[in-house]
Design a protein around this motif. Structure first.
Motif, mmCIF file in Angstrom:
data_model
loop_
_atom_site.group_PDB
_atom_site.id
_atom_site.type_symbol
_atom_site.label_atom_id
_atom_site.label_comp_id
_atom_site.label_asym_id
_atom_site.label_seq_id
_atom_site.Cartn_x
_atom_site.Cartn_y
_atom_site.Cartn_z
ATOM 1 N N THR A 1 -14.520 -5.461 -11.329
ATOM 2 C CA THR A 1 -14.005 -4.115 -11.912
ATOM 3 C C THR A 1 -12.537 -3.864 -11.228
ATOM 4 N N GLN A 2 -11.391 -3.342 -12.237
ATOM 5 C CA GLN A 2 -9.912 -3.294 -12.356
ATOM 6 C C GLN A 2 -9.521 -2.261 -12.804
ATOM 7 N N LEU A 3 -9.251 -1.739 -11.989
ATOM 8 C CA LEU A 3 -9.416 0.033 -12.524
ATOM 9 C C LEU A 3 -7.370 0.264 -12.865
ATOM 10 N N GLU A 4 -7.136 1.044 -13.619
ATOM 11 C CA GLU A 4 -5.579 0.190 -14.285
ATOM 12 C C GLU A 4 -5.184 1.921 -13.895
ATOM 13 N N ILE A 5 -4.234 1.208 -12.696
ATOM 14 C CA ILE A 5 -3.850 2.360 -11.061
ATOM 15 C C ILE A 5 -3.394 1.502 -10.447
ATOM 16 N N SER A 6 -2.118 1.582 -10.223
ATOM 17 C CA SER A 6 -1.199 0.908 -9.368
ATOM 18 C C SER A 6 -0.258 1.990 -8.965
ATOM 19 N N PRO B 1 -2.564 13.540 -8.040
ATOM 20 C CA PRO B 1 -3.765 12.072 -7.996
ATOM 21 C C PRO B 1 -4.868 11.850 -8.245
ATOM 22 N N ARG B 2 -5.103 13.583 -7.910
ATOM 23 C CA ARG B 2 -7.109 13.845 -7.840
ATOM 24 C C ARG B 2 -7.819 12.657 -9.152
ATOM 25 N N TYR B 3 -8.562 10.941 -8.507
ATOM 26 C CA TYR B 3 -9.276 10.505 -8.748
ATOM 27 C C TYR B 3 -8.793 9.065 -9.099
ATOM 28 N N LEU B 4 -7.178 8.784 -8.367
ATOM 29 C CA LEU B 4 -6.400 7.837 -8.788
ATOM 30 C C LEU B 4 -6.735 7.198 -7.243
ATOM 31 N N SER C 1 2.838 2.466 -8.684
ATOM 32 C CA SER C 1 3.733 2.738 -9.023
ATOM 33 C C SER C 1 3.398 4.144 -9.963
ATOM 34 N N ARG C 2 1.906 3.673 -10.228
ATOM 35 C CA ARG C 2 1.634 5.152 -11.116
ATOM 36 C C ARG C 2 1.584 6.325 -10.584
ATOM 37 N N VAL C 3 1.094 6.528 -9.410
ATOM 38 C CA VAL C 3 0.519 7.154 -8.461
ATOM 39 C C VAL C 3 2.188 7.798 -7.721
ATOM 40 N N ARG C 4 2.936 6.918 -7.892
ATOM 41 C CA ARG C 4 4.346 7.233 -6.857
ATOM 42 C C ARG C 4 5.025 8.236 -8.473
ATOM 43 N N ALA C 5 4.835 7.929 -9.902
ATOM 44 C CA ALA C 5 5.472 8.631 -10.483
ATOM 45 C C ALA C 5 4.969 9.868 -10.791
ATOM 46 N N CYS C 6 3.577 9.941 -10.691
ATOM 47 C CA CYS C 6 2.697 11.245 -10.648
ATOM 48 C C CYS C 6 2.997 12.398 -9.459
ATOM 49 N N LEU C 7 3.466 11.396 -8.018
ATOM 50 C CA LEU C 7 3.654 12.843 -7.569
ATOM 51 C C LEU C 7 5.576 13.714 -7.741
ATOM 52 N N ALA C 8 5.635 11.956 -8.552
ATOM 53 C CA ALA C 8 7.025 12.752 -8.241
ATOM 54 C C ALA C 8 6.904 13.629 -9.646
ATOM 55 N N GLY C 9 6.423 13.583 -10.539
ATOM 56 C CA GLY C 9 6.594 14.807 -11.599
ATOM 57 C C GLY C 9 5.957 15.950 -11.259
ATOM 58 N N GLY C 10 5.419 15.515 -9.930
ATOM 59 C CA GLY C 10 4.496 17.014 -9.576
ATOM 60 C C GLY C 10 3.890 16.848 -9.561
ATOM 61 N N PHE D 1 0.790 -1.001 -0.134
ATOM 62 C CA PHE D 1 -0.159 -0.113 -0.016
ATOM 63 C C PHE D 1 1.429 1.363 -0.022
ATOM 64 N N ASP D 2 2.124 1.152 -1.083
ATOM 65 C CA ASP D 2 2.509 2.817 -1.248
ATOM 66 C C ASP D 2 2.469 3.090 -2.147
ATOM 67 N N PRO D 3 1.349 4.076 -2.407
ATOM 68 C CA PRO D 3 0.019 3.684 -1.133
ATOM 69 C C PRO D 3 -1.385 3.207 -2.059
ATOM 70 N N VAL D 4 -2.035 3.575 -0.748
ATOM 71 C CA VAL D 4 -3.286 2.833 -1.452
ATOM 72 C C VAL D 4 -3.949 3.486 -2.319
ATOM 73 N N HIS D 5 -4.398 3.135 -3.015
ATOM 74 C CA HIS D 5 -5.031 3.397 -4.274
ATOM 75 C C HIS D 5 -6.744 2.977 -4.535
ATOM 76 N N LEU D 6 -7.238 3.250 -5.282
ATOM 77 C CA LEU D 6 -9.064 3.585 -5.732
ATOM 78 C C LEU D 6 -8.405 1.363 -6.357
ATOM 79 N N GLY D 7 -7.800 1.278 -6.837
ATOM 80 C CA GLY D 7 -7.518 0.176 -7.229
ATOM 81 C C GLY D 7 -7.560 -0.886 -6.220
ATOM 82 N N HIS D 8 -7.253 -0.632 -5.033
ATOM 83 C CA HIS D 8 -6.891 -1.921 -4.343
ATOM 84 C C HIS D 8 -8.104 -1.141 -3.793
#
Length: 216
Positions: free
Chosen positions: A172-177, A191-194, A179-188, A11-18
């Protein structure tokens, strides 16, 4: 007999796909509760990026107010590898009369033969494999034999049993991971709606993943 779902991960981090699959499994199987168990020292992957205290805070925010969702901290403080079979054995001692349902994704299930003492898992819990509707699974060897012997055709067929069955459950499997959330945050990015809004607020406040380079 209560029915207790077990959902482990970094859960690094927890997201809607979980969260969405966990909610659908809770409802489909009429689980009394789902325990989210964040790993302290996962044996099959890199160490978490965020510190334990932040991952706990994010999970607390995500689970707040959701009926039956509970945070279980038994693994988070451990510095040695946390094997699923050991955690299930501990839970079985705590809940000897209840049914445990280990919730895993399809990729994790296909990797079962690489897990520590994996066949003993079926002595301790049912295994619920979340998958996309229409997914056709190809398995071989010992895992194929386990599925052939233990497969449950519907949630109702698990009624009154404590362990030993495998249920393939479409969700329902959302295409969210993560790593995607981390990459979003790392790029400034935002993560709204993730992630749930309370989790988003904590992520932006903490700035924990701003310098994250390892996003795999």
């Amino acid at each position: 007999m209560r029915k207790i779902g077990i959902f482990g991960g970094t859960f690094d981090p927890v997201h809607l796909g979980h969260l969405r699959p966990a909610l659908e499994i809770r409802d489909a199987l009429s689980l009394d509760e789902v325990r989210f168990i964040p790993a302290g020292c996962p044996p099959h992957r890199h160490a978490p990026v965020a510190p334990a205290r932040l991952r706990l805070a994010l999970l607390e925010a995500a689970l707040a107010g959701v009926d039956g969702f509970r945070l279980d901290e038994r693994e988070i403080g451990k510095t040695t590898p946390c094997y699923t079979v050991d955690t299930l054995a501990e839970l079985r001692r705590e809940f000897p009369r209840d049914a445990l349902y280990l919730m895993v994704g399809m990729d994790a299930f296909l990797g079962f033969p690489g897990w520590h003492d994996w066949q003993r898992v079926f002595e301790l819990a049912h295994v619920v494999v979340a998958h996309r509707p229409g997914w056709v699974m190809q398995v071989r060897g010992a895992l194929h034999e386990a599925l052939a012997a233990r497969r449950a055709e519907a949630p109702e067929s698990l009624a009154g049993t404590q362990d030993g069955r495998i249920l393939l459950q479409p969700v329902t499997q959302l295409e969210i991971s993560a790593s995607r959330v981390r990459a979003c945050l790392a790029g400034g990015g935002d993560p709204r709606y993730l992630v749930p809004e309370p989790v988003r607020e904590l992520l932006l406040e903490s700035n924990a993943y701003a310098n994250c380079k390892e996003t795999g």
